[in-house]
Design a protein around this motif. Structure first.
Motif, mmCIF file in Angstrom:
data_model
loop_
_atom_site.group_PDB
_atom_site.id
_atom_site.type_symbol
_atom_site.label_atom_id
_atom_site.label_comp_id
_atom_site.label_asym_id
_atom_site.label_seq_id
_atom_site.Cartn_x
_atom_site.Cartn_y
_atom_site.Cartn_z
ATOM 1 N N PHE A 491 0.802 -1.296 0.042
ATOM 2 C CA PHE A 491 -0.006 -0.045 0.053
ATOM 3 C C PHE A 491 0.974 1.241 -0.046
ATOM 4 N N ASP A 492 1.460 1.542 -1.211
ATOM 5 C CA ASP A 492 2.442 2.492 -1.402
ATOM 6 C C ASP A 492 1.756 4.154 -1.455
ATOM 7 N N TRP A 493 2.576 5.110 -1.110
ATOM 8 C CA TRP A 493 2.112 6.403 -1.326
ATOM 9 C C TRP A 493 2.295 6.863 -2.851
ATOM 10 N N ALA A 494 3.091 6.267 -3.494
ATOM 11 C CA ALA A 494 3.098 6.544 -4.990
ATOM 12 C C ALA A 494 1.600 6.401 -5.633
ATOM 13 N N ARG A 495 1.041 5.350 -5.393
ATOM 14 C CA ARG A 495 -0.452 5.138 -5.787
ATOM 15 C C ARG A 495 -1.449 6.074 -5.195
ATOM 16 N N ALA A 496 -1.377 6.250 -3.967
ATOM 17 C CA ALA A 496 -2.095 7.273 -3.520
ATOM 18 C C ALA A 496 -1.899 8.723 -3.981
ATOM 19 N N ALA A 497 -0.546 9.001 -4.193
ATOM 20 C CA ALA A 497 -0.212 10.461 -4.751
ATOM 21 C C ALA A 497 -0.866 10.714 -6.103
ATOM 22 N N THR A 498 -0.801 9.377 -6.909
ATOM 23 C CA THR A 498 -1.290 9.560 -8.250
ATOM 24 C C THR A 498 -2.899 9.811 -8.187
ATOM 25 N N ALA A 499 -3.698 9.057 -7.417
ATOM 26 C CA ALA A 499 -5.198 9.449 -6.831
ATOM 27 C C ALA A 499 -5.224 10.841 -6.540
ATOM 28 N N TYR A 500 -4.567 11.397 -5.676
ATOM 29 C CA TYR A 500 -4.786 12.618 -5.246
ATOM 30 C C TYR A 500 -4.221 13.698 -6.408
ATOM 31 N N ARG A 501 -3.625 13.314 -7.129
ATOM 32 C CA ARG A 501 -3.430 14.331 -8.645
ATOM 33 C C ARG A 501 -4.595 14.312 -9.336
ATOM 34 N N GLN A 502 -5.348 13.209 -9.606
ATOM 35 C CA GLN A 502 -6.395 13.133 -10.270
ATOM 36 C C GLN A 502 -7.572 13.844 -9.718
ATOM 37 N N VAL A 503 -7.677 13.661 -8.310
ATOM 38 C CA VAL A 503 -8.530 14.716 -7.596
ATOM 39 C C VAL A 503 -8.390 16.302 -7.666
ATOM 40 N N TYR A 504 -7.179 16.302 -7.621
ATOM 41 C CA TYR A 504 -6.562 17.918 -7.969
ATOM 42 C C TYR A 504 -7.074 18.215 -9.186
ATOM 43 N N ALA A 505 -7.081 17.445 -10.281
ATOM 44 C CA ALA A 505 -7.331 17.707 -11.579
ATOM 45 C C ALA A 505 -8.997 18.191 -11.811
ATOM 46 N N GLN A 506 -9.585 17.231 -11.164
ATOM 47 C CA GLN A 506 -10.955 17.293 -10.973
ATOM 48 C C GLN A 506 -11.701 18.861 -10.167
ATOM 49 N N ALA A 507 -10.675 19.012 -9.351
ATOM 50 C CA ALA A 507 -10.909 20.175 -8.394
ATOM 51 C C ALA A 507 -10.702 21.556 -9.329
ATOM 52 N N MET A 508 -9.811 21.391 -9.874
ATOM 53 C CA MET A 508 -9.338 22.701 -10.887
ATOM 54 C C MET A 508 -10.460 22.755 -11.894
ATOM 55 N N ALA A 509 -10.913 21.834 -12.320
ATOM 56 C CA ALA A 509 -11.824 21.815 -13.391
ATOM 57 C C ALA A 509 -13.270 22.414 -12.905
ATOM 58 N N GLU A 510 -13.501 21.968 -11.594
ATOM 59 C CA GLU A 510 -14.627 22.381 -10.853
ATOM 60 C C GLU A 510 -14.519 24.076 -10.664
ATOM 61 N N ALA A 511 -13.003 24.426 -10.388
ATOM 62 C CA ALA A 511 -12.975 25.874 -9.819
ATOM 63 C C ALA A 511 -12.962 26.749 -11.227
ATOM 64 N N GLY A 512 -13.218 25.942 -12.362
ATOM 65 C CA GLY A 512 -12.944 26.996 -13.629
ATOM 66 C C GLY A 512 -11.473 26.881 -14.249
ATOM 67 N N HIS A 513 -10.818 26.129 -13.939
ATOM 68 C CA HIS A 513 -9.541 26.289 -14.331
ATOM 69 C C HIS A 513 -9.062 25.341 -15.523
ATOM 70 N N GLY A 514 -10.091 24.971 -16.278
ATOM 71 C CA GLY A 514 -9.971 23.976 -17.404
ATOM 72 C C GLY A 514 -9.548 22.484 -16.782
#
Length: 518
Positions: A491-514
């Protein structure tokens, strides 16, 4: 281009730790930085944290309502700091070199010890102010309202994403909402729930001294039964919400685990993500752990047998290599299901088992376990308190790690147990259900078994799971196979970090950053 992420939290291992949040804060930012993201932490300057940070750059005073173009009436009253006005200063954590912003407020953060509870175990009287200022600093950094110095010809640092952790950071999202101006860019916002049961609820009148406009104090805002909820602020005003396991993400949308906020979470279900925590291999690795020598791995378990013998000696347990040694490393609370443990200790000992407990918490549970150790000298040992080095030795030396939790957002202890070949015995909730597979016959047959899982929060079901542990232990070849599989799981942090980056991308889209690059 890397994302600029402001990671806001109240504790970080090894500087200050009260629970799993500190371990996450020590591991997730470096994992994100390893994936080329520009992550900087914002931390309150509690004495233990300040002692581990090397300052860099100038001291930056925090502006308040009406200053530096900020709207009047938004932000904490300077008088609530209880001393000089708060300031911010950049620095790096000694050893890891993680870049941080350190929030200094001598009137708020100078008390040593637990950041949330005073020496009598009560919340600090200034808890609302302590963490309102943390949220205010995050909001100011988020909108670029602070003169953060440029470096090497680069523009001043301003985050693309503000990522806050637990209720302590909830007001960051309320302040960012209050500071929004039409047409001006704002950061995307992500709020992570580590434990929904702790919500930061204060009297409704506190909003006036904390500079929270009345229009935010409503059912669809941060009002919670007439009170002010920091947790609800994070849930209502963030672009994305995460929590620390997929099962817990589902559980908290129901009444039983929702702690009164299940309605809010159901409404925002489409923004709620469950991402399992990881294990920091630099800290929890049985082959290289400096606190557990000699080391061991799944193919060479002599070191684990030696760790068991050393633990038995240190805790004054009988030196029996074949005794099934159970362990608890936990807060001793009902949330952790440990009110059930005193009722099964006698049966565990009667079957030839041993028990070592490391933790502190509810006085009644502590006393019941201490009485058990007096009834069963050499078979039950209890260390009231917390000791990081001892926790490594307990997890390395035990055969079974007990987590009979009432609820468990993720749990890290069972992950450490898996890594060290110490089979977890868990209740099927939250992250425990996501990470441990029961030693049922079909799971033994297909090789997926990794521990012992029970359902009901009662002594009977716990006792039956303990019986299954003894039954497996009497079949050494099967025990070794399960142990080998458990130690192979990662259960490594590289996997978790990749998942958080995907959430960041969604949040940026919600915030209007494309669409952001993930």
């Amino acid at each position: 281009m890397p994302l600029k992420v402001l990671y806001v939290c109240a504790e970080i291992f090894p500087l200050l730790k009260t629970g799993g949040l500190a371990d996450v804060s020590a591991a997730l930012p470096p994992a994100l930085r390893a994936q080329k993201q520009d992550v900087r932490l914002l931390l309150p300057a509690f004495p233990a944290i300040a002692a581990g940070v090397k300052p860099e750059g100038p001291v930056i005073p925090l502006p308040t309502a009406g200053m530096a173009g900020l709207p009047a009436g938004v932000g904490p009253d300077p008088l609530t700091a209880g001393g000089p006005p708060p300031t911010l200063r950049a620095g790096r954590i000694t050893g890891s070199r993680l870049p941080v912003w350190l929030l200094h407020a001598p009137g708020l953060y100078e008390q040593p010890g637990n950041p949330y509870l005073d020496p009598e175990g009560r919340p600090w009287a200034n808890s609302a102010e302590r963490f309102a200022w943390l949220g205010w600093a995050a909001a100011l950094l988020g909108i670029g309202a602070l003169p953060t110095p440029a470096a090497n010809g680069q523009p001043a640092w301003q985050p693309d994403v503000v990522h806050g952790h637990d209720w302590h950071t909830g007001l960051a999202f309320a302040y960012l909402q209050a500071l929004r101006a039409p047409g001006l860019p704002r950061p995307a916002t992500v709020f992570t729930i580590h434990n929904l049961a702790y919500q930061g609820v204060f009297a409704g009148e506190a909003r006036h001294r904390l500079g929270l406009p009345d229009h935010l104090f409503r059912m669809q805002g941060l009002e919670f039964h007439g009170h002010l909820s920091f947790m609800k602020a994070g849930l209502q005003f963030s672009d994305a919400i995460t929590t620390v396991s997929p099962t817990y993400a589902r559980e908290i949308t129901g009444e039983e685990q929702g702690c009164g906020l299940d309605g809010v979470l159901r409404e925002r279900r489409h923004r709620l993500h469950g991402i399992l925590n990881g294990v920091d291999d630099a800290v929890w690795n049985p082959a290289a752990d400096p606190l557990v020598q000699p080391g061991f791995d799944a193919e060479h378990l002599d070191g684990k047998a030696q760790a068991k013998a050393l633990l038995q000696k240190q805790m004054k347990l009988r030196p029996k290599p074949d005794a099934l040694l159970f362990a608890v490393v936990s807060r001793l609370t009902e949330q952790k299901g440990l009110h059930l443990l005193p009722g099964v200790v006698d049966d565990l000992v009667a079957r030839g088992g041993q028990l070592v407990v490391l933790g502190t918490g509810d006085a009644q549970i502590e006393q019941a376990l201490l009485h058990a150790s007096q009834r069963h000298p050499g078979r039950v040992a209890v260390h009231v308190g917390y000791d990081e080095a001892l926790s490594h030795r307990v997890i390395a030396g035990a055969d079974v790690i007990l987590l009979p939790s009432r609820f468990e957002p993720c749990g890290l202890t069972q992950l450490y147990g898996l890594r060290y070949g110490t089979l977890p015995l868990v209740r099927a909730v939250g992250g425990l259900a996501d990470t441990v597979t029961d030693c049922a016959l079909e799971n033994l047959h297909d090789g997926s078994a990794s521990g012992f899982v029970f359902q009901g929060l009662n002594e009977h079901d716990l006792r039956q799971a303990i019986r299954r542990a003894f039954a497996l232990h009497h079949r050494p070849a099967d025990w070794r196979a399960v142990q080998h599989h458990a130690m192979s799981l990662r259960f490594d942090w590289a996997r978790a970090a990749t998942a958080y980056r995907q959430v960041y991308a969604q949040a940026m889209a919600e915030a209007g950053h494309g669409t952001a690059s993930a």
